[in-house]
Design a protein around this motif. Structure first.
Motif, PDB file in Angstrom:
ATOM      1  N   ARG A 292      17.424  -6.418  -7.645  1.00  0.00           N
ATOM      2  CA  ARG A 292      18.848  -6.127  -7.422  1.00  0.00           C
ATOM      3  C   ARG A 292      19.032  -4.896  -6.544  1.00  0.00           C
ATOM      4  N   VAL A 293      18.223  -3.871  -6.800  1.00  0.00           N
ATOM      5  CA  VAL A 293      18.325  -2.666  -5.971  1.00  0.00           C
ATOM      6  C   VAL A 293      17.969  -3.011  -4.526  1.00  0.00           C
ATOM      7  N   PHE A 294      16.940  -3.827  -4.340  1.00  0.00           N
ATOM      8  CA  PHE A 294      16.553  -4.225  -2.986  1.00  0.00           C
ATOM      9  C   PHE A 294      17.703  -4.945  -2.286  1.00  0.00           C
ATOM     10  N   GLU A 295      18.360  -5.838  -3.018  1.00  0.00           N
ATOM     11  CA  GLU A 295      19.443  -6.617  -2.417  1.00  0.00           C
ATOM     12  C   GLU A 295      20.632  -5.744  -2.012  1.00  0.00           C
ATOM     13  N   GLU A 296      20.713  -4.545  -2.573  1.00  0.00           N
ATOM     14  CA  GLU A 296      21.836  -3.661  -2.258  1.00  0.00           C
ATOM     15  C   GLU A 296      21.532  -2.663  -1.145  1.00  0.00           C
ATOM     16  N   ILE A 297      20.300  -2.737  -0.602  1.00  0.00           N
ATOM     17  CA  ILE A 297      19.966  -1.878   0.533  1.00  0.00           C
ATOM     18  C   ILE A 297      20.680  -2.410   1.765  1.00  0.00           C
ATOM     19  N   ALA A 298      21.360  -1.529   2.460  1.00  0.00           N
ATOM     20  CA  ALA A 298      22.188  -1.944   3.607  1.00  0.00           C
ATOM     21  C   ALA A 298      21.358  -2.656   4.673  1.00  0.00           C
ATOM     22  N   SER A 299      20.272  -2.041   5.109  1.00  0.00           N
ATOM     23  CA  SER A 299      19.411  -2.625   6.148  1.00  0.00           C
ATOM     24  C   SER A 299      17.953  -2.416   5.752  1.00  0.00           C
ATOM     25  N   PRO A 300      17.388  -3.321   4.943  1.00  0.00           N
ATOM     26  CA  PRO A 300      16.005  -3.130   4.489  1.00  0.00           C
ATOM     27  C   PRO A 300      15.026  -3.091   5.658  1.00  0.00           C
ATOM     28  N   ASN A 301      14.124  -2.120   5.625  1.00  0.00           N
ATOM     29  CA  ASN A 301      13.116  -2.003   6.677  1.00  0.00           C
ATOM     30  C   ASN A 301      11.762  -2.455   6.134  1.00  0.00           C
ATOM     31  N   VAL A 302      10.698  -2.210   6.889  1.00  0.00           N
ATOM     32  CA  VAL A 302       9.376  -2.674   6.481  1.00  0.00           C
ATOM     33  C   VAL A 302       8.940  -2.026   5.174  1.00  0.00           C
ATOM     34  N   VAL A 303       9.358  -0.778   4.940  1.00  0.00           N
ATOM     35  CA  VAL A 303       9.015  -0.097   3.682  1.00  0.00           C
ATOM     36  C   VAL A 303       9.717  -0.785   2.517  1.00  0.00           C
ATOM     37  N   SER A 304      10.982  -1.161   2.718  1.00  0.00           N
ATOM     38  CA  SER A 304      11.740  -1.840   1.666  1.00  0.00           C
ATOM     39  C   SER A 304      11.059  -3.142   1.261  1.00  0.00           C
ATOM     40  N   TRP A 305      10.724  -3.965   2.263  1.00  0.00           N
ATOM     41  CA  TRP A 305      10.094  -5.253   1.988  1.00  0.00           C
ATOM     42  C   TRP A 305       8.721  -5.073   1.350  1.00  0.00           C
ATOM     43  N   THR A 306       7.964  -4.108   1.856  1.00  0.00           N
ATOM     44  CA  THR A 306       6.625  -3.884   1.315  1.00  0.00           C
ATOM     45  C   THR A 306       6.694  -3.439  -0.140  1.00  0.00           C
ATOM     46  N   THR A 307       7.639  -2.567  -0.450  1.00  0.00           N
ATOM     47  CA  THR A 307       7.809  -2.097  -1.829  1.00  0.00           C
ATOM     48  C   THR A 307       8.200  -3.247  -2.743  1.00  0.00           C
ATOM     49  N   LEU A 308       9.080  -4.112  -2.264  1.00  0.00           N
ATOM     50  CA  LEU A 308       9.492  -5.286  -3.041  1.00  0.00           C
ATOM     51  C   LEU A 308       8.296  -6.208  -3.303  1.00  0.00           C
ATOM     52  N   ILE A 309       7.542  -6.505  -2.242  1.00  0.00           N
ATOM     53  CA  ILE A 309       6.391  -7.407  -2.370  1.00  0.00           C
ATOM     54  C   ILE A 309       5.353  -6.813  -3.322  1.00  0.00           C
ATOM     55  N   ALA A 310       5.070  -5.515  -3.176  1.00  0.00           N
ATOM     56  CA  ALA A 310       4.094  -4.855  -4.051  1.00  0.00           C
ATOM     57  C   ALA A 310       4.543  -4.921  -5.510  1.00  0.00           C
ATOM     58  N   GLY A 311       5.850  -4.752  -5.745  1.00  0.00           N
ATOM     59  CA  GLY A 311       6.374  -4.832  -7.109  1.00  0.00           C
ATOM     60  C   GLY A 311       6.229  -6.226  -7.691  1.00  0.00           C
ATOM     61  N   LEU A 312       6.512  -7.239  -6.876  1.00  0.00           N
ATOM     62  CA  LEU A 312       6.369  -8.621  -7.348  1.00  0.00           C
ATOM     63  C   LEU A 312       4.914  -8.939  -7.681  1.00  0.00           C
ATOM     64  N   VAL A 313       4.000  -8.491  -6.831  1.00  0.00           N
ATOM     65  CA  VAL A 313       2.575  -8.709  -7.091  1.00  0.00           C
ATOM     66  C   VAL A 313       2.148  -7.976  -8.356  1.00  0.00           C
ATOM     67  N   ARG A 314       2.630  -6.742  -8.519  1.00  0.00           N
ATOM     68  CA  ARG A 314       2.249  -5.940  -9.684  1.00  0.00           C
ATOM     69  C   ARG A 314       2.624  -6.648 -10.983  1.00  0.00           C
ATOM     70  N   HIS A 315       3.765  -7.348 -10.978  1.00  0.00           N
ATOM     71  CA  HIS A 315       4.225  -8.020 -12.188  1.00  0.00           C
ATOM     72  C   HIS A 315       3.873  -9.507 -12.196  1.00  0.00           C
ATOM     73  N   GLU A 316       2.916  -9.887 -11.319  1.00  0.00           N
ATOM     74  CA  GLU A 316       2.326 -11.225 -11.298  1.00  0.00           C
ATOM     75  C   GLU A 316       3.328 -12.316 -10.933  1.00  0.00           C
ATOM     76  N   TYR A 317       4.276 -11.978 -10.058  1.00  0.00           N
ATOM     77  CA  TYR A 317       5.179 -12.978  -9.479  1.00  0.00           C
ATOM     78  C   TYR A 317       4.683 -13.278  -8.064  1.00  0.00           C
ATOM     79  N   GLU A 318       3.480 -13.881  -8.006  1.00  0.00           N
ATOM     80  CA  GLU A 318       2.835 -14.073  -6.709  1.00  0.00           C
ATOM     81  C   GLU A 318       3.611 -15.028  -5.815  1.00  0.00           C
ATOM     82  N   VAL A 319       4.126 -16.121  -6.387  1.00  0.00           N
ATOM     83  CA  VAL A 319       4.873 -17.100  -5.581  1.00  0.00           C
ATOM     84  C   VAL A 319       6.093 -16.449  -4.959  1.00  0.00           C
TER      85      VAL A 319
END
Length: 498
Positions: free
Chosen positions: A119-146
């Motif tokens: 939800r926090v990611f979705e509220e970022i005005a213009s997500p950059n490469v850091v935003s996407w990378t942080t999101l992806i790393a978080g999903l991997v960390r919690h085993e949401y690989e798909v």
């Protein structure tokens, strides 16, 4: 700070924010907090600097407390930091949003939901490469690989190019064999993008991914293409070689590390000790032990006061390798009582002990318990090989065949040859013919299948069929090498993995 005081510079919000940011980046949070309390002035940038500092030092409770202050200051109403009922009225700028995504990804809600940082990611005005990378790393960390792979694709659709950190993060999520196609796609993307002519973090992630899947040839090829290698590169290669039973090649890595002045750490020493144990090379084991003591690694390797899963695996492996199968299973029970969580290697060792100790029913119970809530260890192809070997040794051939038919992986030649070997021992012609056919269809043109099948025909009195099978073997240039085992015992070749 003392210099600013001596100059008589007024501690306004700008100066205060800069000081807090400086101390936070230096991980001096006590000093940052002192500056914070000097005046009552506050602001989003000031609080964000403090949050970032607490996140970097791992003090997430304090980071959340400061974030609550920031939310209150913005007149946002939440029931709690993990359960919000009011709609936000703030669209985060990219720097604030990135910090918050990272914060929530590392400090999930009690329910384990990923919705906080999404939800926090979705509220970022213009997500950059850091935003996407942080999101992806978080999903991997919690085993949401798909979901992580979906985010990786959405990132590119959004026009944001992944960097080396993004690729390393998503490659860490490729632990299951079902993601091998994703690894190949990422590999192709990395080659096409020419990412820093093999950035070492990306290269290491690729090496580790391929090595985990048993594709050590590709892993070694990638390592050679990298401009430099480090201890992580060589540890991944050593683990992969051990898992394939190539223990001699695993030990050859020591010379490579020496030539490149790469220092061996505790993880590498454990891999090399495992290889030495599998080869029964006592002198090499002594040298590695000596090295670990001289290098200050003895707390990792010897005289373990608080054994972890690797230590327990080493004990179980040592007992099982020396024929003390009941002792190995007893060690496994001690491991459970000590609170250490078994991994896939532990269960390979346990299944081996049950197989060679004739404890088939107990082995089946352990196999069935693997993926339960008690252990939560996913079954891999090698576990099925061990199960088939165990059932085959006990003469329960139809059960072994059923296990092959119901396994969630595409059976390979190894598992068919394992059951074929059992058919030879128990002189079971029809099932043996079926397993030999499957093994050949799986691409195995080596001598083992032909030799075993010919032996089955000989035992059944069908000498002409046996001779015909041997002629077929010669025609296909499949010449049996003396002294080699026909069937690889997957358990014996198992290494201590981390």
């Amino acid at each position: 700070m003392p210099y600013i005081i001596r100059l008589g510079i007024k501690l306004n919000l700008v100066v205060k924010t800069s000081l807090v940011d400086m101390y936070s980046k230096c991980h001096r949070m006590a000093d940052a907090l002192k500056v914070m309390k000097q005046t009552s002035e506050s602001g989003v940038m000031l609080l964000t600097a403090l949050i970032t500092g607490y996140c970097q030092t791992g003090d997430y409770k304090e980071a959340i407390a400061v974030f609550q202050q920031m939310e209150i200051a913005k007149n946002l109403y939440f029931n709690s930091i993990h359960s919000r009922k009011a709609q936000r009225c703030l669209t985060y700028d990219v720097s604030v949003g990135n910090a918050l995504v990272d914060l929530y990804a590392k400090w999930p809600s009690k329910s384990g939901s990923i919705m906080d940082f999404v939800r926090v990611f979705e509220e970022i005005a213009s997500p950059n490469v850091v935003s996407w990378t942080t999101l992806i790393a978080g999903l991997v960390r919690h085993e949401y690989e798909v979901e992580a792979f979906a985010a990786f694709e959405a990132m590119q659709v959004d026009g944001v190019c992944p960097n080396s950190f993004t690729l390393s993060a998503i490659l860490k999520g490729c632990e299951s064999p079902k993601f091998v196609a994703h690894v190949e796609k990422l590999h192709a993307y990395i080659l096409k993008a020419k990412l820093g002519a093999w950035d070492i973090s990306v290269g290491n992630s690729l090496v580790d991914a391929y090595a985990r899947f048993g594709r050590v040839g590709e892993a070694m090829s990638i390592s050679r293409e990298m401009p430099s290698r480090d201890v992580f590169t060589y540890t991944s290669l050593a683990k992969g070689l051990n898992q394939l039973g190539l223990h001699r090649k695993a030990l050859d890595i020591i010379a490579c590390m020496h030539d490149e002045s790469v220092k061996i750490d505790g993880y590498c020493v454990a891999c090399f000790l495992s290889a030495s144990a599998s080869l029964a090379v006592v002198e090499m084991g002594k040298q590695l032990h000596s090295y670990s003591v001289k290098s200050g690694l003895n707390s990792w390797i010897s005289e373990v006061q608080e054994p972890n899963v690797v230590s327990w695996n080493g004990l179980i492996s040592g007992l099982a390798s020396n024929g003390q199968f009941c002792g190995a299973l007893s060690a496994f029970e001690d491991m459970r009582l000590a609170g250490a969580c078994p991994d896939g290697v532990t269960f390979l060792l346990v299944l081996h002990a049950c197989s060679h100790g004739g404890l088939v029913d107990m082995g089946i119970e352990y196999f069935n318990a693997m993926s339960s809530n008690l252990y939560g260890v996913p079954r891999q192809p090698d576990h099925y090989v061990c199960l088939v070997d165990m059932l085959g040794r006990a003469g329960r051939l139809e059960e072994a065949a059923c296990a092959i038919e119901t396994m969630p992986f595409e059976p390979d030649a190894l598992i068919y040859k394992t059951l074929l070997g059992a058919c030879k021992v128990h002189r079971t012609l029809v099932l043996g013919e079926r397993m030999a056919t499957h093994a050949m269809e799986s691409g195995s043109n080596g001598p083992a299948v032909y030799v075993l099948l010919a032996g089955i025909y000989d035992d059944a009195g069908k000498l002409d069929m046996g001779e015909q099978t041997r002629r077929m073997m010669k025609e296909r240039t499949a010449i049996k090498c003396p002294g080699q085992s026909c069937i690889r015992n997957s358990l014996i070749t198992t290494s201590l993995a981390f």
